[in-house]
Design an enzyme around this catalytic site. Sequence first.
Site, PDB file in Angstrom:
ATOM      1  N   GLU A 210       0.890  -1.165   0.000  1.00  0.00           N
ATOM      2  CA  GLU A 210       0.000   0.000   0.000  1.00  0.00           C
ATOM      3  C   GLU A 210       0.920   1.205   0.000  1.00  0.00           C
ATOM      4  O   GLU A 210       1.489   1.561   1.026  1.00  0.00           O
ATOM      5  CB  GLU A 210      -0.917  -0.047   1.228  1.00  0.00           C
ATOM      6  CG  GLU A 210      -2.077   0.928   1.168  1.00  0.00           C
ATOM      7  CD  GLU A 210      -1.728   2.288   1.735  1.00  0.00           C
ATOM      8  OE1 GLU A 210      -1.359   3.182   0.938  1.00  0.00           O
ATOM      9  OE2 GLU A 210      -1.818   2.460   2.952  1.00  0.00           O
ATOM     10  N   CYS A 244      -2.103   9.107   3.028  1.00  0.00           N
ATOM     11  CA  CYS A 244      -1.702   8.544   1.732  1.00  0.00           C
ATOM     12  C   CYS A 244      -2.764   8.723   0.658  1.00  0.00           C
ATOM     13  O   CYS A 244      -2.444   8.724  -0.531  1.00  0.00           O
ATOM     14  CB  CYS A 244      -1.343   7.072   1.885  1.00  0.00           C
ATOM     15  SG  CYS A 244      -2.674   6.054   2.556  1.00  0.00           S
TER      16      CYS A 244
END
EC number: 1.2.1.5
Length: 453
Positions: A210, A244
């Site tokens: 990720e 993010c």
Amino acid sequence: MSSISDTVKRAREAFNSGKTRSLQFRIQQLEALQRMINENLKSISGALASDLGKNEWTSYYEEVAHVLEELDTTIKELPDWAEDEPVAKTRQTQQDDLYIHSEPLGVVLVIGAWNYPFNLTIQPMVGAVAAGNAVILKPSEVSGHMADLLATLIPQYMDQNLYLVVKGGVPETTELLKERFDHIMYTGSTAVGKIVMAAAAKHLTPVTLELGGKSPCYVDKDCDLDVACRRIAWGKFMNSGQTCVAPDYILCDPSIQNQIVEKLKKSLKDFYGEDAKQSRDYGRIINDRHFQRVKGLIDNQKVAHGGTWDQSSRYIAPTILVDVDPQSPVMQEEIFGPVMPIVCVRSLEEAIQFINQREKPLALYVFSNNEKVIKKMIAETSSGGVTANDVIVHITVPTLPFGGVGNSGMGAYHGKKSFETFSHRRSCLVKSLLNEEAHKARYPPSPAKMPRH
């Protein structure tokens, strides 16, 4: 670093004992994790305050609540997820049992991130435990208070041989990556993601990465700009921009750029008051290195709002940049801070072209009242996930897998997808030893002529 090898060996031996095969045992461990969180909310928020300047409410809402929801869902649904899954039969297998059986992979390494150091370490762990794996957690050393807390709490509540915490920095992580794992989950930068993947390849270990990237946010002229800017400001400036999936930059028609600036400014005032530095809801940059990096991205830019900072507290004001050159440094890397560039485009098609000329982002956002605009943006671009007319919220839904594509990552987790990610889906066929006559045709010797159909 021999202790790291010993730690991995300890987890492997515990897994090989077979105790995690029991669904009841897994649920007991997940319930223990639930208790750990609920009994230590003050300590968790205290660590997050020390690392990132978060207040108690923000800590719970941004980090803890989603993990508790994931635990609730997983504990409730795990018996169904773990059931053998029957599959369609062929003409030749009508009398056989055909199914997919989910089994644990073995020992899983979870390398957490510093920006949401509780959520991004514990939430992957939930899926790994649910699937029946031993888990080694490597919290980020950058968020050191949370790393210390997890290393203290987890052995107090969970099996001390199956679920282990390794603290430390780059040397410890490097040694960990020399070990053989059955799956590695990493959250962080693309550069380090490549290092993790290269290390995993030596053992043919599968990875879930990720990562990040520059998540674009296209604002159509045909939308409620007040609502759009309020939602964008919330997602961009929460955690001081260190998210993010935060909208990294705005794409809009030049005719609405000034309106967007004014409405963003109004939202920021509503959220954080006249001076965000005094707001208990506005965070701080994690460390001096990141502070200098983010501050440098503002240099030589046209600042429409903010642009001030205080190095002593690692504070950078919510900042809006206008008329941004796509070739400028602020558009060449993920910002990961409270700086919002606005890039002007003259059409939806130009926005799509702009996005497609860059690496595939972790998230993409589009604001429009026109469903055709939304559908076109989704159909003609690629990203890990999409939210239309809001930001970030797609990653909070357990039934929507969360992950990247291309440079923003590979694989996904959350909800049932986490269970699947950390499981091996084993194809099973069980046949009777009876009715051997029906199988004669497959044995040698073969006939001289092919049969006619």
